[in-house]
Design a protein around this motif. Sequence first.
Motif, short mmCIF file in Angstrom:
data_model
loop_
_atom_site.label_atom_id
_atom_site.label_comp_id
_atom_site.label_asym_id
_atom_site.label_seq_id
_atom_site.Cartn_x
_atom_site.Cartn_y
_atom_site.Cartn_z
N GLU A 229 0.85 -1.19 0.00
CA GLU A 229 0.00 0.00 0.00
C GLU A 229 0.89 1.24 0.00
OE1 GLU A 229 -2.61 -0.27 3.33
OE2 GLU A 229 -3.73 -1.99 2.51
N PHE A 230 0.68 2.11 -0.99
CA PHE A 230 1.46 3.32 -1.14
C PHE A 230 0.59 4.52 -0.78
CE2 PHE A 230 3.05 0.14 -4.08
CZ PHE A 230 4.41 0.14 -3.84
N LYS A 231 1.11 5.39 0.02
CA LYS A 231 0.39 6.58 0.46
C LYS A 231 0.96 7.80 -0.25
CE LYS A 231 -1.23 8.75 4.72
NZ LYS A 231 -1.14 8.75 6.20
N PHE A 232 0.13 8.44 -1.07
CA PHE A 232 0.58 9.59 -1.83
C PHE A 232 0.32 10.90 -1.08
CE2 PHE A 232 -0.70 6.62 -5.43
CZ PHE A 232 0.57 6.06 -5.50
N GLY A 239 -3.14 0.65 -3.61
CA GLY A 239 -2.62 -0.64 -3.21
C GLY A 239 -2.56 -1.59 -4.37
N VAL A 240 -1.54 -2.47 -4.37
CA VAL A 240 -1.38 -3.48 -5.41
C VAL A 240 -0.97 -4.78 -4.72
CG1 VAL A 240 1.01 -2.76 -5.80
CG2 VAL A 240 -0.20 -4.09 -7.55
N GLY A 241 -1.57 -5.89 -5.17
CA GLY A 241 -1.26 -7.15 -4.51
C GLY A 241 -1.74 -8.34 -5.30
N VAL A 242 -1.58 -9.51 -4.70
CA VAL A 242 -1.97 -10.78 -5.31
C VAL A 242 -2.74 -11.60 -4.27
CG1 VAL A 242 -1.19 -12.94 -6.37
CG2 VAL A 242 0.01 -10.80 -6.86
N GLN A 243 -3.83 -12.21 -4.72
CA GLN A 243 -4.63 -13.05 -3.83
C GLN A 243 -4.92 -14.38 -4.52
OE1 GLN A 243 -8.17 -11.93 -1.12
NE2 GLN A 243 -9.15 -12.54 -3.04
N ARG A 255 -5.42 -17.48 -8.95
CA ARG A 255 -4.71 -16.24 -8.67
C ARG A 255 -5.53 -15.05 -9.14
NH1 ARG A 255 1.01 -15.10 -11.45
NH2 ARG A 255 -0.41 -14.86 -13.22
N GLN A 256 -5.52 -13.98 -8.32
CA GLN A 256 -6.20 -12.73 -8.65
C GLN A 256 -5.24 -11.58 -8.39
OE1 GLN A 256 -9.51 -12.84 -5.94
NE2 GLN A 256 -10.74 -14.20 -7.22
N VAL A 257 -5.09 -10.69 -9.38
CA VAL A 257 -4.26 -9.50 -9.24
C VAL A 257 -5.15 -8.36 -8.73
CG1 VAL A 257 -2.74 -7.85 -10.39
CG2 VAL A 257 -2.74 -10.28 -11.09
N LEU A 258 -4.69 -7.67 -7.69
CA LEU A 258 -5.51 -6.66 -7.02
C LEU A 258 -4.93 -5.27 -7.22
CD1 LEU A 258 -6.06 -8.49 -3.60
CD2 LEU A 258 -7.50 -8.61 -5.65
N PHE A 259 -5.79 -4.32 -7.58
CA PHE A 259 -5.48 -2.89 -7.57
C PHE A 259 -6.64 -2.21 -6.86
CE2 PHE A 259 -3.17 -4.38 -11.30
CZ PHE A 259 -1.94 -3.78 -11.12
N PHE A 260 -6.35 -1.44 -5.82
CA PHE A 260 -7.43 -0.84 -5.04
C PHE A 260 -6.99 0.51 -4.50
CE2 PHE A 260 -4.93 -3.79 -2.55
CZ PHE A 260 -4.58 -3.07 -1.41
N PRO A 261 -7.94 1.45 -4.39
CA PRO A 261 -7.60 2.78 -3.84
C PRO A 261 -7.65 2.75 -2.30
CG PRO A 261 -9.88 2.75 -4.54
CD PRO A 261 -9.32 1.41 -4.90
N ILE A 262 -6.96 3.69 -1.71
CA ILE A 262 -6.94 3.85 -0.25
C ILE A 262 -7.39 5.28 0.05
CG2 ILE A 262 -5.53 3.80 1.85
CD1 ILE A 262 -3.64 1.91 0.38
N LEU A 263 -8.52 5.40 0.69
CA LEU A 263 -9.09 6.71 0.97
C LEU A 263 -9.10 6.95 2.47
CD1 LEU A 263 -12.18 6.54 -1.44
CD2 LEU A 263 -9.92 7.52 -1.88
#
Length: 265
Positions: A229-232, A239-243, A255-263
């Motif tokens: 998780e990267f905080k700008f 956030g970027v990850g693998v599940q 396998r699932q590639v994840l891209f998600f915002p952090i608010l």
Amino acid sequence: MKRGCLFVILLVAVLSAQAQKVFTLIQNKEGKIIAIPKYPDFEFNIPKFAYKSYTPASTQELEMKLRGFVPETPLSVDERPMDMQIQSAAYRPYFNVFTPMLQKVSPMALDFDETVLKPLNDNLSFMITGRQFTWPGAGGITDISPQFVWHQDKWMVSGGGFAGRFYTPFNPSPGFMGGFNTQISYSATDWLRLRAWGQYTMYDKNNEKNSFVIMNPSYNHTAVGSALEFKFTEDFGMGVGVQYEFNPIKQKMERQVLFFPILGK
């Protein structure tokens, strides 16, 4: 003869003296003597009984303070309507007279999602989450998830269980589901956080291969994964990850590639 008369006189005198103690002799108009019994007065010397409460010396000072205690804040009366006094959003619709109308307008009128956190000490807290989601035409879920959360410095570890009921077009009657999960996170820097998680979910046998459950990401699934998780800014990040999620139809982890915002902070 003289001795006999003397004896009779003495006997009458003794009886008269004894009768005067117990009876009162009264002569009526006809000359008859009437004996009326006397009621003696008895004096009873009964000691006075006094009772004094016993107070231990250790509590005397506290009792003296409590007697003089006057509350500074008077009892406040909440004059708000009943539906505004209920803290849980799950119960508020039951105090709303328009709830039947709202249900006809929107099937999601009774949905809720809320979390309560109770600190146990400086590093350990107890958290419980309740939610109800409805997806028109696809089903719905109601569950509760209690967890313990431990945090220290840059580390945070949480774990617990969950249980609830769900329904889909394949099972109009609600079915049971439950399981447990855990999560670990580490704040490497002010702008980077590493996160890992795992979850095991159990459904009843009739719905293990329910396609509406498998394809809906909002349902609980058996999975493991990790992310960065990267905080700008203070309020935004990515956030970027693998599940790896278990597919009960194919009986394997996908396998699932994840891209998600952090608010938020």
